[in-house]
Scaffold this motif. Sequence first.
Motif, PDB file in Angstrom:
ATOM      1  N   GLU A 185       0.696  -1.091  -0.032  1.00  0.00           N
ATOM      2  CA  GLU A 185       0.057   0.253  -0.064  1.00  0.00           C
ATOM      3  C   GLU A 185       0.817   1.140  -0.061  1.00  0.00           C
ATOM      4  O   GLU A 185       1.079   2.249  -0.821  1.00  0.00           O
ATOM      5  CB  GLU A 185      -0.755  -0.420   1.157  1.00  0.00           C
ATOM      6  N   GLU A 186       2.070   0.916   0.840  1.00  0.00           N
ATOM      7  CA  GLU A 186       3.197   2.091   0.727  1.00  0.00           C
ATOM      8  C   GLU A 186       3.676   2.448  -0.152  1.00  0.00           C
ATOM      9  O   GLU A 186       4.028   3.109  -0.664  1.00  0.00           O
ATOM     10  CB  GLU A 186       3.854   2.399   1.856  1.00  0.00           C
ATOM     11  N   PHE A 187       4.143   1.397  -0.898  1.00  0.00           N
ATOM     12  CA  PHE A 187       4.706   1.798  -2.592  1.00  0.00           C
ATOM     13  C   PHE A 187       3.583   2.013  -3.586  1.00  0.00           C
ATOM     14  O   PHE A 187       4.649   2.733  -4.246  1.00  0.00           O
ATOM     15  CB  PHE A 187       4.843  -0.216  -2.554  1.00  0.00           C
ATOM     16  N   CYS A 188       2.742   1.620  -3.660  1.00  0.00           N
ATOM     17  CA  CYS A 188       1.481   2.405  -4.569  1.00  0.00           C
ATOM     18  C   CYS A 188       0.984   3.629  -4.244  1.00  0.00           C
ATOM     19  O   CYS A 188       1.574   4.477  -5.097  1.00  0.00           O
ATOM     20  CB  CYS A 188       0.038   1.782  -3.917  1.00  0.00           C
ATOM     21  N   LEU A 189       0.863   4.692  -2.919  1.00  0.00           N
ATOM     22  CA  LEU A 189       0.791   5.115  -2.856  1.00  0.00           C
ATOM     23  C   LEU A 189       1.888   6.286  -2.909  1.00  0.00           C
ATOM     24  O   LEU A 189       1.784   7.637  -3.649  1.00  0.00           O
ATOM     25  CB  LEU A 189       0.288   5.487  -1.145  1.00  0.00           C
ATOM     26  N   LYS A 190       3.418   6.028  -2.038  1.00  0.00           N
ATOM     27  CA  LYS A 190       4.790   7.228  -2.425  1.00  0.00           C
ATOM     28  C   LYS A 190       5.065   6.945  -3.608  1.00  0.00           C
ATOM     29  O   LYS A 190       5.690   7.802  -3.833  1.00  0.00           O
ATOM     30  CB  LYS A 190       5.273   6.204  -1.168  1.00  0.00           C
ATOM     31  N   LYS A 191       5.900   5.544  -4.123  1.00  0.00           N
ATOM     32  CA  LYS A 191       6.212   5.509  -5.436  1.00  0.00           C
ATOM     33  C   LYS A 191       5.705   5.884  -6.693  1.00  0.00           C
ATOM     34  O   LYS A 191       5.942   6.293  -7.251  1.00  0.00           O
ATOM     35  CB  LYS A 191       7.113   4.159  -4.828  1.00  0.00           C
ATOM     36  N   ALA A 192       4.450   4.957  -6.620  1.00  0.00           N
ATOM     37  CA  ALA A 192       3.793   5.348  -8.327  1.00  0.00           C
ATOM     38  C   ALA A 192       2.559   6.358  -7.919  1.00  0.00           C
ATOM     39  O   ALA A 192       1.922   7.148  -8.822  1.00  0.00           O
ATOM     40  CB  ALA A 192       2.962   4.319  -8.170  1.00  0.00           C
ATOM     41  N   LYS A 193       2.693   6.618  -6.708  1.00  0.00           N
ATOM     42  CA  LYS A 193       1.520   7.883  -6.328  1.00  0.00           C
ATOM     43  C   LYS A 193       0.473   7.977  -6.960  1.00  0.00           C
ATOM     44  O   LYS A 193      -0.349   8.406  -7.627  1.00  0.00           O
ATOM     45  CB  LYS A 193       2.165   9.479  -7.032  1.00  0.00           C
ATOM     46  N   ILE A 194      -0.019   6.901  -6.689  1.00  0.00           N
ATOM     47  CA  ILE A 194      -1.337   5.697  -7.480  1.00  0.00           C
ATOM     48  C   ILE A 194      -1.424   5.420  -5.749  1.00  0.00           C
ATOM     49  O   ILE A 194      -1.426   4.868  -5.094  1.00  0.00           O
ATOM     50  CB  ILE A 194      -1.551   4.998  -8.119  1.00  0.00           C
ATOM     51  N   ALA A 195      -3.533   6.021  -5.609  1.00  0.00           N
ATOM     52  CA  ALA A 195      -4.361   5.324  -4.670  1.00  0.00           C
ATOM     53  C   ALA A 195      -5.432   3.801  -5.161  1.00  0.00           C
ATOM     54  O   ALA A 195      -6.752   4.375  -5.732  1.00  0.00           O
ATOM     55  CB  ALA A 195      -5.017   6.179  -4.255  1.00  0.00           C
TER      56      ALA A 195
ATOM     57  N   PRO B 298      -7.339  -0.894  -1.763  1.00  0.00           N
ATOM     58  CA  PRO B 298      -6.147  -2.502  -1.340  1.00  0.00           C
ATOM     59  C   PRO B 298      -6.946  -4.043  -0.769  1.00  0.00           C
ATOM     60  O   PRO B 298      -7.660  -3.994  -0.907  1.00  0.00           O
ATOM     61  CB  PRO B 298      -5.512  -2.210   0.896  1.00  0.00           C
ATOM     62  N   GLY B 299      -5.902  -5.110  -1.102  1.00  0.00           N
ATOM     63  CA  GLY B 299      -6.840  -5.683  -1.540  1.00  0.00           C
ATOM     64  C   GLY B 299      -7.279  -6.489  -0.305  1.00  0.00           C
ATOM     65  O   GLY B 299      -8.257  -7.011   0.084  1.00  0.00           O
ATOM     66  N   TYR B 300      -6.429  -6.589   0.833  1.00  0.00           N
ATOM     67  CA  TYR B 300      -6.978  -6.844   2.517  1.00  0.00           C
ATOM     68  C   TYR B 300      -8.570  -6.487   2.700  1.00  0.00           C
ATOM     69  O   TYR B 300      -8.652  -7.350   3.467  1.00  0.00           O
ATOM     70  CB  TYR B 300      -5.622  -6.624   3.016  1.00  0.00           C
ATOM     71  N   GLU B 301      -8.247  -5.394   2.519  1.00  0.00           N
ATOM     72  CA  GLU B 301      -9.435  -4.909   2.574  1.00  0.00           C
ATOM     73  C   GLU B 301     -10.786  -5.597   1.845  1.00  0.00           C
ATOM     74  O   GLU B 301     -12.231  -5.572   2.931  1.00  0.00           O
ATOM     75  CB  GLU B 301      -9.931  -3.146   2.541  1.00  0.00           C
ATOM     76  N   PHE B 302     -10.213  -6.609   1.187  1.00  0.00           N
ATOM     77  CA  PHE B 302     -12.068  -7.469   0.939  1.00  0.00           C
ATOM     78  C   PHE B 302     -11.971  -8.260   1.291  1.00  0.00           C
ATOM     79  O   PHE B 302     -12.906  -9.402   1.058  1.00  0.00           O
ATOM     80  CB  PHE B 302     -11.647  -7.127  -0.916  1.00  0.00           C
ATOM     81  N   GLY B 303     -11.332  -9.504   2.024  1.00  0.00           N
ATOM     82  CA  GLY B 303     -11.245  -9.959   3.011  1.00  0.00           C
ATOM     83  C   GLY B 303     -10.508 -11.442   2.835  1.00  0.00           C
ATOM     84  O   GLY B 303      -9.720 -10.948   1.559  1.00  0.00           O
ATOM     85  N   THR B 304     -10.708 -12.127   2.613  1.00  0.00           N
ATOM     86  CA  THR B 304     -10.137 -13.767   2.347  1.00  0.00           C
ATOM     87  C   THR B 304      -9.765 -13.290   1.019  1.00  0.00           C
ATOM     88  O   THR B 304     -10.722 -13.764   0.414  1.00  0.00           O
ATOM     89  CB  THR B 304     -10.922 -15.058   2.832  1.00  0.00           C
TER      90      THR B 304
END
Length: 390
Positions: free
Chosen positions: A340-350, A353-359
């Motif tokens: 999540e940090e990589f996408c936001l800080k390095k790619a600058k894309i929000a 996050p997949g983990y929010e969708f559960g199993t």
Amino acid sequence: MNDFSKVICRMGFNSKKWDACDDMFGDRDIIPMWIADMDFQVPEEVVNAITNRATHGIFGYTGTPDSYLEAIAVWMETHHNWKIEKDWIRHSPGVVTALSLLIDAYTNPGDKIIIQSPVYYPFARVIRTSGRTLLDNPLKRQADGHYVMDLENLKAQLDDSVKMIFLCSPHNPVGRVWHREELMALAELCMAHNILIVSDEVHADLIYKGHHHTCFPTLSKEIEQRTIFCSGASKTFNLAGLKTSSIIIPNEELRAKFTTVINNYNVGSGNIFGLLTTEAAYRYGDTWLTNLNTYLQQNLDYMLDFMQKNLSQIPVVRPDGTYLIWMDFSALGMDDKALEEFCLKKAKIAFDPGYEFGTGGSGFMRANIACPRQTLATALNRLLDAVNSL
């Protein structure tokens, strides 16, 4: 004629998607590809419906016009081969709101409600906050990346305390448009165990070439009587901010129970502009929707080609429907927070996050491609640069 390729600035209009980037992510330069709304203007007739009504200048309490109900009924029959009665339709300020109200109407604390994760994360939230018990029936991801239901696993978990299932159709985030045979197998299992089916079909009009959406209640008259159908024009026509959804309940007894609940919470009537825009969209939006689906198909093809050529280490689950894309980042070897940090800080894309969708969501990200291709291309190139920098 709408130009879906036109980049329209949404900053300064209290857009949750764009204006909140600084507060949510600490960076105004973030490209938001998380929340499920589109960066496209609505049909001209929808705008006209609002402006024409606004000139009246009085916005008191409003009733539900018969023409609004008729527009929904005609849309369902024309686009989804489901002939409904106008009296079956009830209002909710949104599908997620409806899920909470439906839980109140038909279940008791401690009852079990089924979800099929990874799935739209408010499903789990409303079950837990209502004091009900979440029963997870995770989807199975096959070797080719394709997702299917695991009904043998579900059957093994069922007991008398299971009262309801939240079906996501088309499925968010994995993009499955369920085949009729899959839905029938699920329906037969639910009918055999007296499980009420709540079918969230809000993405039903956003389907890619070669796929056909089957409305769950159309499987049979018996199944129709055990189904609560949740939909609206919010995703199809980008009207989510108007808080207007249609809850269609064919069974008279079930409908009466839901009516009692929405009246108790005073949410049974819509707002002026939500009613007007829904009716206008359903009456006049056919051509706009055809053009939208063509543009989304082109965006999807563009993204799949780009990812295959440049970022093949991040497999994309090709969706059958919706404008939401499920991407597997597990090969990058990051835990969920680092990703999540990589996408936001390095790619600058929000992304979402997949983990929010559960199993089954760990290591994944969900992307929204309902944007001009220029925006999509910029985001994909940012992602490529970020991955290449590792």
